[in-house]
Enzyme design. Structure first.
Site, mmCIF file in Angstrom:
data_model
loop_
_atom_site.group_PDB
_atom_site.id
_atom_site.type_symbol
_atom_site.label_atom_id
_atom_site.label_comp_id
_atom_site.label_asym_id
_atom_site.label_seq_id
_atom_site.Cartn_x
_atom_site.Cartn_y
_atom_site.Cartn_z
ATOM 1 C CG HIS A 376 -2.025 -0.956 1.192
ATOM 2 N ND1 HIS A 376 -3.288 -0.676 0.724
ATOM 3 C CD2 HIS A 376 -2.044 -2.251 1.562
ATOM 4 C CE1 HIS A 376 -4.041 -1.753 0.838
ATOM 5 N NE2 HIS A 376 -3.302 -2.729 1.338
ATOM 6 C CE LYS A 567 -6.397 14.023 0.287
ATOM 7 N NZ LYS A 567 -6.285 12.883 -0.586
ATOM 8 C CE LYS A 573 -2.507 10.898 3.310
ATOM 9 N NZ LYS A 573 -3.204 10.027 2.333
HETATM 10 O O1 73E Z 1 -2.826 5.751 -0.888
HETATM 11 C C1 73E Z 1 -3.355 5.116 0.247
HETATM 12 C C2 73E Z 1 -4.235 3.951 -0.197
HETATM 13 O O2 73E Z 1 -5.357 4.428 -0.905
HETATM 14 C C3 73E Z 1 -2.237 4.588 1.130
HETATM 15 O O3 73E Z 1 -1.476 5.675 1.598
HETATM 16 C C4 73E Z 1 -2.819 3.823 2.305
HETATM 17 O O4 73E Z 1 -3.602 2.736 1.794
HETATM 18 C C5 73E Z 1 -4.710 3.157 1.008
HETATM 19 C C6 73E Z 1 -5.488 1.926 0.593
HETATM 20 O O5 73E Z 1 -4.792 1.186 -0.348
HETATM 21 C C7 73E Z 1 -1.774 3.329 3.222
HETATM 22 N N1 73E Z 1 -1.863 3.264 4.580
HETATM 23 C C8 73E Z 1 -0.729 2.750 5.019
HETATM 24 N N2 73E Z 1 0.054 2.510 3.995
HETATM 25 N N3 73E Z 1 -0.595 2.878 2.870
HETATM 26 C C9 73E Z 1 -0.385 2.492 6.411
HETATM 27 C C10 73E Z 1 0.936 2.319 6.795
HETATM 28 C C11 73E Z 1 1.237 2.074 8.117
HETATM 29 C C12 73E Z 1 0.254 1.990 9.074
HETATM 30 C C13 73E Z 1 -1.074 2.160 8.687
HETATM 31 C C14 73E Z 1 -1.389 2.411 7.365
#
Ligand code: 73E
Length: 838
Positions: A376, A567, A573
């Site tokens: 992610h 957000k 961001k």
């Molecule tokens: O771009 C988003 C994405 O839409 C991304 O930043 C987010 O996941 C969303 C769903 O795919 C995300 N969260 C985390 N990493 N990517 C994250 C990392 C560490 C702890 C909790 C969340």
């Protein structure tokens, strides 16, 4: 599928809704019983919270037939089930979603409520506490996916942690964020079913020892020094108007009382109590996503805790059904939601080898055929690495297994790239540069049969930048599944006014087939319809204006352009880019250069990680700007700025439908996907955005003429970085930017305190790591275009309509179908129920 004859109480059977407990009389009767017997309250003195609880219990009762039938169907006739492992599930309020998916209309609910002197369902929905068991997009995605899996009738179970304290509640005091613990369980949460009889044991710490088994084989075993018990708390997840009701199984950590209190430690009573307290803190609190090292050991402990419970649960279910363990991959497909559950690779190996006595190759074959991994984020600070010493002291046996996985993998690498030490160092699970550490993304990637990114651009960067060598070794492993959001929550529930319009002009099938919305395109030149479209939006904006006034005391004009950025607050961001643009807007009005500038309401919302200083300063900055602008008589009727505190799922449901403009302004290459961008577009907001994450695909689908594009591409950003970026030079060429920065430095937005925002100014003019200034001029240009477009309201409404019409692709139903076909090889399994209601 086979019909199931449940000769049980069956409230809520679909064959005959009248007699099946879904009518107003039945709902009223259910509420009355729960009020009296479950809550111990009398109707005349019941509070709104009591009535919320009573209605929720009555609704929960009506889920049970489908819930039990779904479990029974899978027990009787095994079918591949998705196990979605995620440290976060941001499920939001449950009552309205369950009413919708059951088919209990607002009207029916209100008929029942009126008999308790409650006029509107909203009054009851208002008092619902939402479980904030996630930070943001990643946790919310898991919740949308659970809803779509059930709606598509795919057997699935979500495994996670029942945090006692979810994401903190946010207050704003003197413009600063203040965190307050989230006591979401305080009033009782009616949606969970604790299952103490299905508890699991989990070990931590201790040591390993070698021994020779009965057949003369050398083996290793783990003797943990500590244990915890995981108690499942199940939340039913009903699909939309189907019988499939899956579950979310959240583990709560408990002490190992029976184990320590009675058997071993009886002489050390207080020592045992201490351990009890220790193991209870395991599921105490959700960690923020700020990537700092604070309390990291407990986080790894949490991860192992819920992963171990979940895998034991899956293995047990095979055992209960008499299915041989070698069949595991045909019955379970295990999805890792980022690396937070990646310890599953080692834990599954351990369970198979140490507890079920399989040999290495069989265990590895089972593991690699079952597990898949979703990445992610590419941000280096979010890539999980565990200090080796710490890892060994918590999970010594897992480290042994990881070493062996790594040894075998690196052997392959050596064969493929003889003499190339650099590639071995890069791909190794063990990071040897600096302090030794375990790289969880490498572990997950080596074991997974598929690795996917969450938007086309992100998946591409994952392959080309983060893991080029892995992608070369296993090209077929890497794939993309673009994120999606559930149209039930994000359109039908959040935006009833729009939903009615869609029902009328597209037919109610859009809700399970969002591609049907393209039918709206037929109306794109229909003046009367476009006016109705605009009027619908305006009606929703009025509601949000009321909320803004109640929350912040700021009066906003519903007919102004609602320009929204909601957000998590993060430098990548770029909320500060938006804030700088607001200052420019303000200065143009002040300087009499605002001719033709339409009235705007700029709305911000979002939480900063408690330890992320710059993000918190950005919140203070936005509030400083808001204070100055909203107090200035020259801004009256022209510009308003608000920061809505405590952004969460419930508030999001109010905001997306009421937005005209969606701010998606991250530095290209940084936002993996974004999902808010999809919620805005579906609800008819136009996007101003960079070519980042899913923005790229949104723009392709809605058409470039219906999207306000600006900013450098990912490639251009990379070039800037390598060629040396000088933000200060940019300031010299942009007088409006220079003036904005000068005023900030003079304390114009901080009651004369010129030092308050100094760190922010220094950051922007010094390194500007997220290229805010590099994109500033182009952003202003795009904002001028927005203003132009808004001035022609018919044209705007047409663009808005086309955004809704063309974003069906971003339904999580499509994402889940993608996962099912390309990664999980899982299929729908409809559940039949024969009603036997007297
Ligand atoms: O771009 C988003 C994405 O839409 C991304 O930043 C987010 O996941 C969303 C769903 O795919 C995300 N969260 C985390 N990493 N990517 C994250 C990392 C560490 C702890 C909790 C969340």
């Amino acid at each position: 599928s086979h019909p199931l004859d449940l000769r049980l109480p069956t409230p809520g059977c679909f064959a005959d809704p009248e007699r099946a407990g879904l009518d107003a009389d039945a709902v009223f009767d259910g509420m009355t019983e729960h009020l009296f017997f479950t809550l111990g309250k009398l109707a005349p003195t019941a509070s709104n919270h009591d009535l919320y609880m009573a209605l929720s219990y009555a609704v929960r009762d009506r889920l049970m037939t489908r819930y039990l039938a779904s479990l029974e169907a899978i027990r009787a006739r095994p079918h591949k089930t998705v196990a979605y492992l995620s440290a976060e599930f941001l499920i939001g309020p449950q009552l309205n979603s369950n009413l919708l998916n059951l088919g209990i209309s607002k009207d029916i609910a209100e008929q029942a409520l009126r008999r308790f002197r409650i006029e509107s369902l909203d009054q009851i929905l208002e008092v619902e506490e939402e479980p904030g068991l996630g930070n943001g997009g990643l946790g919310r995605l898991a919740a949308c996916y659970m809803e779509s899996l059930a709606s598509l009738q795919v057997p699935a179970i979500g495994y996670g942690i029942r945090y006692e304290f979810g994401i903190f509640n946010q207050l704003i005091r003197d413009g600063w964020q203040v965190e307050v613990t989230d006591k979401w369980l305080k009033g009782g949460w009616p949606w969970e079913l604790p299952q103490p009889e299905e508890a699991c044991f989990v070990g931590f710490g201790g040591r390993t020892e070698s021994y020779t088994d009965g057949k003369g084989n050398y083996r290793s075993r783990w003797i943990p020094s500590e244990h915890a018990i995981g108690i499942p708390h199940d939340v039913p997840v009903l699909g939309y108007r189907v019988n499939t009701c899956n579950r979310l199984r959240l583990w709560r950590a408990d002490a190992t009382e029976s184990f320590d209190f009675y058997a071993f430690n009886i002489g050390d009573y207080y020592g045992a109590v201490e351990e009890k307290v220790g193991s209870e803190t395991l599921s105490k609190v959700l960690y923020p996503n700020d990537g700092t090292d604070e309390g990291r050991r407990l986080r790894l402990k949490q991860q192992h805790f819920f992963v171990s419970c979940s895998l034991q649960d899956m293995l047990r279910s095979l055992g209960n059904r008499g299915i041989p363990i070698e069949e595991f991959p045909n019955h379970w497909t295990v999805q890792l939601n980022d690396t937070h559950p990646a310890i599953a690779v080692a834990e599954l190996m351990r369970l198979l080898i140490d507890e079920h006595y399989l040999d290495w190759d069989t265990a590895w074959d089972i593991t690699t055929r079952s597990v898949a991994y979703t990445n992610h984020t590419l941000l280096p600070e979010a890539l999980e690495k565990w200090d080796l010493t710490r890892f060994r002291s918590l999970l010594p046996r897992h480290l042994e297994l990881i070493y062996e996985i790594n040894r075998r993998f690196l052997q392959q690498v050596r064969l493929r790239y003889p003499g190339n030490d650099a590639i071995q160092r890069k791909l190794s699970i063990i990071d040897e540069d600096g302090g030794k550490a375990v790289r969880m993304a490498n572990l997950a990637t080596i074991a997974a049969h598929h690795v996917n990114g969450v938007a086309a651009l992100h998946s591409d960067l994952l392959k080309r930048q983060l893991m080029p060598e892995f992608a070369e070794i296993w090209p077929e492993k890497f794939t993309n599944v673009t994120n999606g959001v559930t149209p039930r929550r994000w359109v039908a529930l959040a935006n009833p006014a729009l939903s009615r319009l869609l029902d009328e002009h597209v037919g109610p099938e859009w809700i399970t087939n969002m591609e049907l919305l393209t039918k709206l395109e037929e109306r794109q030149h229909d003046t009367a319809f476009l006016e109705q479209w605009g009027a619908t939006k305006l009606s929703v904006k009025r509601k949000l204006a009321g909320y803004i006034h109640r929350q912040t005391g700021v009066l906003v004009d519903p007919s102004s352009l609602f320009d929204v950025q909601v957000k998590r607050i993060h430098e990548y961001k770029r909320q500060h880019l938006n804030a700088l643009q607001v200052i420019t807007h303000y200065l143009r009005i002040k300087n009499g250069q605002a001719e033709g500038m339409a009235p705007r309401t700029v709305i911000f919302g979002g939480k900063a990680a408690p330890g992320y200083y710059m993000a918190k300063l950005i919140i203070r900055f936005i509030n400083g700007i808001a204070e100055t602008i909203n107090a200035d008589p020259d801004m009256e009727g022209r510009l308003r700025v608000v920061f809505l505190p405590d952004y969460n799922v419930k508030l999001a449901e109010q905001i997306y439908p009421a937005s005209d403009l969606s701010e998606q302004v991250s530095t290209a290459g940084k936002e993996a996907s974004g999902t808010g961008n999809m919620k805005f577009a579906m609800n008819g907001a136009l996007t101003i955005g960079t070519l980042d994450g899913a923005n790229v695909e949104i723009r392709e689908r809605v058409g470039p003429e219906n999207f306000f594009l600006f900013g450098k591409t990912e490639t251009e950003i990379m070039e800037l970085q390598t060629n040396g970026y000088r933000p200060r030079q940019i300031v010299e060429t942009l007088p409006e930017l220079a003036e904005a920065l000068r005023l900030i430095g003079l304390g114009h937005f901080s009651n004369g305190d010129g030092e308050l925002f100094r760190p922010l100014l220094d950051n922007l003019t010094g390194f500007d790591p997220f290229f805010v200034l590099a994109d500033f001029a182009d952003y202003l240009r795009a904002q001028d275009e927005v203003n132009q477009a808004w001035t022609n309201r018919k044209q705007w409404n047409r663009m808005s309509l086309l955004n809704t019409a063309r974003t069906g692709f971003f339904s999580s139903d499509r994402s889940i179908q993608d996962y099912c076909q390309t990664i999980w090889k899982a299929e729908p399994f409809p559940v039949e129920i024969t009603c036997d209601v007297p």
